[in-house]
Design an enzyme around this catalytic site. Structure first.
Site, PDB file in Angstrom:
ATOM      1  N   LYS A 190       0.897  -1.344  -0.085  1.00 47.78           N
ATOM      2  CA  LYS A 190       0.023  -0.226  -0.423  1.00 47.78           C
ATOM      3  C   LYS A 190       0.725   1.204  -0.214  1.00 47.78           C
ATOM      4  O   LYS A 190       1.712   1.598   0.792  1.00 47.78           O
ATOM      5  CB  LYS A 190      -0.807   0.235   1.168  1.00 47.78           C
ATOM      6  CG  LYS A 190      -2.262   0.874   1.446  1.00 47.78           C
ATOM      7  CD  LYS A 190      -1.645   2.381   1.878  1.00 47.78           C
ATOM      8  CE  LYS A 190      -2.318   3.144   1.783  1.00 47.78           C
ATOM      9  NZ  LYS A 190      -1.824   4.743   1.155  1.00 47.78           N
ATOM     10  N   GLU A 263       9.758   1.636  10.941  1.00 56.17           N
ATOM     11  CA  GLU A 263      11.013   1.995  10.676  1.00 56.17           C
ATOM     12  C   GLU A 263       9.999   3.693  10.452  1.00 56.17           C
ATOM     13  O   GLU A 263       9.248   4.029   9.888  1.00 56.17           O
ATOM     14  CB  GLU A 263      11.092   1.734   8.806  1.00 56.17           C
ATOM     15  CG  GLU A 263      11.590   0.502   9.020  1.00 56.17           C
ATOM     16  CD  GLU A 263      12.860   0.050   9.904  1.00 56.17           C
ATOM     17  OE1 GLU A 263      13.750   0.910  10.591  1.00 56.17           O
ATOM     18  OE2 GLU A 263      12.806  -0.618   9.856  1.00 56.17           O
ATOM     19  N   GLU A 395      10.073  16.610  14.746  1.00 59.38           N
ATOM     20  CA  GLU A 395      10.911  16.290  13.369  1.00 59.38           C
ATOM     21  C   GLU A 395      10.201  17.329  12.224  1.00 59.38           C
ATOM     22  O   GLU A 395       9.260  17.464  12.720  1.00 59.38           O
ATOM     23  CB  GLU A 395      10.224  14.883  12.978  1.00 59.38           C
ATOM     24  CG  GLU A 395      10.672  14.187  11.322  1.00 59.38           C
ATOM     25  CD  GLU A 395      10.784  12.852  11.422  1.00 59.38           C
ATOM     26  OE1 GLU A 395       9.413  12.420  11.557  1.00 59.38           O
ATOM     27  OE2 GLU A 395      11.090  12.193  11.010  1.00 59.38           O
TER      28      GLU A 395
HETATM   29  P1  NDP Z   1       1.826   8.559   7.994  1.00 58.83           P
HETATM   30  O1  NDP Z   1       2.959   7.628   9.295  1.00 58.83           O
HETATM   31  O2  NDP Z   1       1.030   9.522   7.626  1.00 58.83           O
HETATM   32  O3  NDP Z   1       1.995   7.397   5.762  1.00 58.83           O
HETATM   33  C1  NDP Z   1       2.546   6.621   5.608  1.00 58.83           C
HETATM   34  C2  NDP Z   1       2.069   5.247   5.298  1.00 58.83           C
HETATM   35  O4  NDP Z   1       1.140   4.912   6.027  1.00 58.83           O
HETATM   36  C3  NDP Z   1       0.923   6.046   3.992  1.00 58.83           C
HETATM   37  O5  NDP Z   1       1.263   5.071   3.160  1.00 58.83           O
HETATM   38  C4  NDP Z   1      -0.025   6.317   5.047  1.00 58.83           C
HETATM   39  O6  NDP Z   1      -1.221   6.393   3.687  1.00 58.83           O
HETATM   40  C5  NDP Z   1      -0.502   5.155   5.222  1.00 58.83           C
HETATM   41  N1  NDP Z   1      -1.110   5.247   6.816  1.00 58.83           N
HETATM   42  C6  NDP Z   1      -1.860   6.642   6.951  1.00 58.83           C
HETATM   43  N2  NDP Z   1      -2.927   5.975   8.068  1.00 58.83           N
HETATM   44  C7  NDP Z   1      -2.547   4.794   8.472  1.00 58.83           C
HETATM   45  C8  NDP Z   1      -3.219   3.698   9.206  1.00 58.83           C
HETATM   46  N3  NDP Z   1      -4.126   4.295   9.941  1.00 58.83           N
HETATM   47  N4  NDP Z   1      -3.285   2.309   9.227  1.00 58.83           N
HETATM   48  C9  NDP Z   1      -1.801   2.289   8.192  1.00 58.83           C
HETATM   49  N5  NDP Z   1      -1.222   3.114   7.240  1.00 58.83           N
HETATM   50  C10 NDP Z   1      -1.631   4.804   6.861  1.00 58.83           C
HETATM   51  O7  NDP Z   1       4.052   9.480   6.958  1.00 58.83           O
HETATM   52  P2  NDP Z   1       4.008  10.352   6.728  1.00 58.83           P
HETATM   53  O8  NDP Z   1       3.479  10.845   5.444  1.00 58.83           O
HETATM   54  O9  NDP Z   1       4.139  11.468   7.620  1.00 58.83           O
HETATM   55  O10 NDP Z   1       5.718   9.966   5.999  1.00 58.83           O
HETATM   56  C11 NDP Z   1       6.774  10.334   6.838  1.00 58.83           C
HETATM   57  C12 NDP Z   1       7.225  10.031   8.405  1.00 58.83           C
HETATM   58  O11 NDP Z   1       7.562   8.963   7.623  1.00 58.83           O
HETATM   59  C13 NDP Z   1       8.146  10.168   8.556  1.00 58.83           C
HETATM   60  O12 NDP Z   1       8.028  10.977  10.487  1.00 58.83           O
HETATM   61  C14 NDP Z   1       9.767   9.749   8.259  1.00 58.83           C
HETATM   62  O13 NDP Z   1      10.594  10.503   9.533  1.00 58.83           O
HETATM   63  C15 NDP Z   1       8.922   8.591   8.635  1.00 58.83           C
HETATM   64  N6  NDP Z   1       9.893   7.745   7.536  1.00 58.83           N
HETATM   65  C16 NDP Z   1      10.506   6.893   8.433  1.00 58.83           C
HETATM   66  C17 NDP Z   1      11.393   6.657   7.608  1.00 58.83           C
HETATM   67  C18 NDP Z   1      12.593   5.671   8.365  1.00 58.83           C
HETATM   68  O14 NDP Z   1      12.901   3.976   7.410  1.00 58.83           O
HETATM   69  N7  NDP Z   1      12.520   4.909   9.408  1.00 58.83           N
HETATM   70  C19 NDP Z   1      11.791   6.616   6.346  1.00 58.83           C
HETATM   71  C20 NDP Z   1      11.542   7.464   5.197  1.00 58.83           C
HETATM   72  C21 NDP Z   1      10.267   7.907   5.829  1.00 58.83           C
HETATM   73  P3  NDP Z   1      -2.022   7.891   2.877  1.00 58.83           P
HETATM   74  O15 NDP Z   1      -0.853   8.873   2.702  1.00 58.83           O
HETATM   75  O16 NDP Z   1      -2.024   8.015   1.333  1.00 58.83           O
HETATM   76  O17 NDP Z   1      -2.951   8.453   3.772  1.00 58.83           O
END
Ligand code: NDP
Length: 528
Positions: A190, A263, A395
């Protein structure tokens, strides 16, 4: 300024609208499904739309994946590895289209899109070459030497859900999907709704590489709907995203009693010691903090510099930052591209403005650049930051970094560890042994010496993940493969039940067992 032209999505690319429509058609959602508009950060114009899958769609996709997995799970690791190596070849050969799609959806520079494209074939080769050894049956010590033995076997868990974010949509989906497939699982991915086309392009490549149908599928749509539906169907979820979403995912995984790897976010420290070469550290800071316009989970956002090196470092860092070229091109020109969208631009701008209102000084940047692109923001360096301001604690996930002088290495370590997060850190010194010793005192899943993040991430053989609020579980290395298997211990006795033989007095047997336990403890200590 409109950059769209005729059937091409954006003038400078060869990407055609028809190609994106073809990719979206891979999703077999019914015609009556609502669709979600996809816009490009290059111009904030719509470039296409993707279906918003429903929970029923997700259940259907996972059902098909489960059926396909049965045969795949019985294939040998070498058979699976051969297909994954072909995927790696195809990613390299088809890099032109992949680079265009990554750039189109994220607005990142071509250099940073290339980092993603190059990472995937390396991950394929690592797991293809090492998977068979990592998953081979392993002999372990039995309950009693000579009398019994134990062997551990590794079986695929079934269907793995991969939920990935928008910032590195190619790398982060694949770095979790490749080992899951190699271990014999099916994968349902997803992607973030803003970056679905790149995931669909990958599904296309898996098909061309000969991966059996339904083993790698994509479900598109809003995370709050599709994510929980996926979690209710799969056997493991590999999630990458924000810490708050990660907690929600972990709660649901806990309720469903499935394993998850998380992650999450970071507030990564960089430590510049008193013996560091300030020019080298400044180059590293500019690379680390502003790669992908700072939308990198491993990017440093807090820099602690020994006060004896502070002025030299700050001068060099400001110089290196001002030399970075911001721009939006489908070519290897500009160093820094766009932020993902207007909401994220507001977050980044808000962090900087509130820090300045609290007394911070701006040494570079601090401005949006609508003249370059609707969501572009200059690489920004702050000093004199109030330790309670948002930019110091939360962050930012943008091209913003704060620099703080410290009295020495002990204060640098203490302040680096003063965070709920623990993802990545870097230590800068002319003495690598000293750097490694300092690294051991830092509460982060990866600590790089004299590099901001690349040496840690690209060490595919070594595990990667977060302490504290930065996550659970590890990707990369043997750990990144074994999270996707169920272990089974097969223990054999050579003498029948390990119990008193018929006719032996219970007192004699108890004395015998006490003596045997003492001998066994000695043997355990002496034998390797
Ligand atoms: P989000 O947590 O908002 O989204 C990440 C994914 O989760 C998207 O595909 C999103 O879908 C999906 N999602 C949203 N709500 C749910 C839910 N209730 N249940 C399951 N999945 C869901 O992250 P961000 O878009 O804010 O991404 C940036 C973040 O990711 C930052 O905090 C960054 O640090 C972290 N990150 C961590 C990494 C690591 O390796 N530790 C690497 C890269 C980023 P949709 O957006 O389509 O709604």
């Amino acid at each position: 300024m409109s950059r769209t032209s005729g059937s091409r999505i954006v003038e400078e690319t060869t990407l055609e609208r028809e190609r994106l429509e073809q990719l979206a058609a891979r999703i077999e959602a019914g015609d009556e499904r609502p669709s979600l508009e996809v816009r490009t950060p290059f111009t904030d114009e719509p470039v296409g739309s993707i279906p918003a899958c429903t929970p029923d769609d997700v259940a259907g996709v996972v059902d098909r994946a489960r059926s396909a997995q049965a045969d795949w799970g019985r294939a040998t690791v070498d058979q699976r590895a051969a297909i994954l190596e072909r995927v790696g070849d195809l990613v390299l050969n088809r890099r032109g289209e992949l680079l265009d799609v990554v750039q189109l959806e994220t607005g990142k520079s071509r250099h940073h899109a290339l980092e993603e494209v190059l990472d995937v074939p390396l991950t394929c080769s690592y797991y293809a070459s090492n998977g068979a050894a990592i998953l081979a049956d392993a002999d372990r010590s039995g309950a009693m030497p000579l009398v019994s033995d134990a062997t551990v076997t590794y079986d695929p868990v079934g269907v793995v859900g991969v939920i990935s974010p928008w910032n590195y949509p190619l790398t982060l989906a694949m770095t979790d999907a490749i080992p899951a497939l190699l271990a014999g699982n099916a994968v349902v991915c997803k992607p973030d709704e803003r970056t679905s086309y790149i995931a669909l392009a990958l599904a296309d490549l898996f098909e061309q590489a000969g991966l059996p149908e339904d083993l790698f599928q994509i479900v598109t749509g809003n995370g709050a709907t599709v994510g929980p539906a996926l979690l209710d169907e799969v056997d493991h979820v590999a999630f990458t995203g924000g810490t708050e979403t990660g907690r929600t995912v972990a709660e649901q995984a806990g309720r469903n009693l499935i394993d998850c790897s998380l992650e999450l976010g970071g507030k990564n420290p960089m430590l510049v010691l008193d013996d560091a070469d300030t020019e080298t550290a400044a180059r590293g800071a500019a690379k680390g903090a502003f790669t992908n316009a700072g939308q990198l989970c491993l990017a440093p956002e807090r820099i602690y510099v020994d006060e004896r090196r502070y002025d030299g470092f700050v001068d060099a860092f400001v110089g290196a930052t001002r030399r970075l070229e911001c721009g939006l091109e489908f070519d290897y020109g500009p160093d820094v591209g766009s932020l993902i969208d207007g909401d994220h631009l507001d977050v980044v701008r808000g962090h900087v403005e509130s820090a300045v209102a609290d007394g911070a000084s701006l040494l570079s940047g601090g401005r949006a650049r609508p003249d370059i692109g609707p969501f572009c923001y200059e690489p920004t360096i702050l000093t004199d930051v109030d330790p309670d301001s948002r930019v110091a604690c939360e962050e930012t996930f943008g091209p913003v970094v704060s620099v703080y002088p410290v009295s020495g290495v002990e204060e640098a370590i203490e302040r680096a560890n003063d965070s709920e997060y623990g993802l990545n850190a870097s230590v800068w010194t002319s003495d690598r042994e000293r750097g490694r010793a300092v690294a051991r005192k830092i509460d982060c899943g990866t600590v790089c010496v004299n590099d901001p993040y690349t040496v840690g991430w690209a060490a595919t053989d070594a595990p990667m993940g977060g302490f504290g609020d930065s996550g659970l579980g590890r990707r990369h290395g043997p750990e990144g493969l074994r999270r996707y298997v169920d272990t089974r211990t097969i223990a054999t006795s050579r003498i029948g039940p390990l119990d008193a033989p018929p006719g032996v007095s219970p007192h004699w047997f108890a004395r015998f067992m006490i003596g045997l336990t003492k001998v066994q403890r000695r043997l355990t200590r002496w034998l390797p």
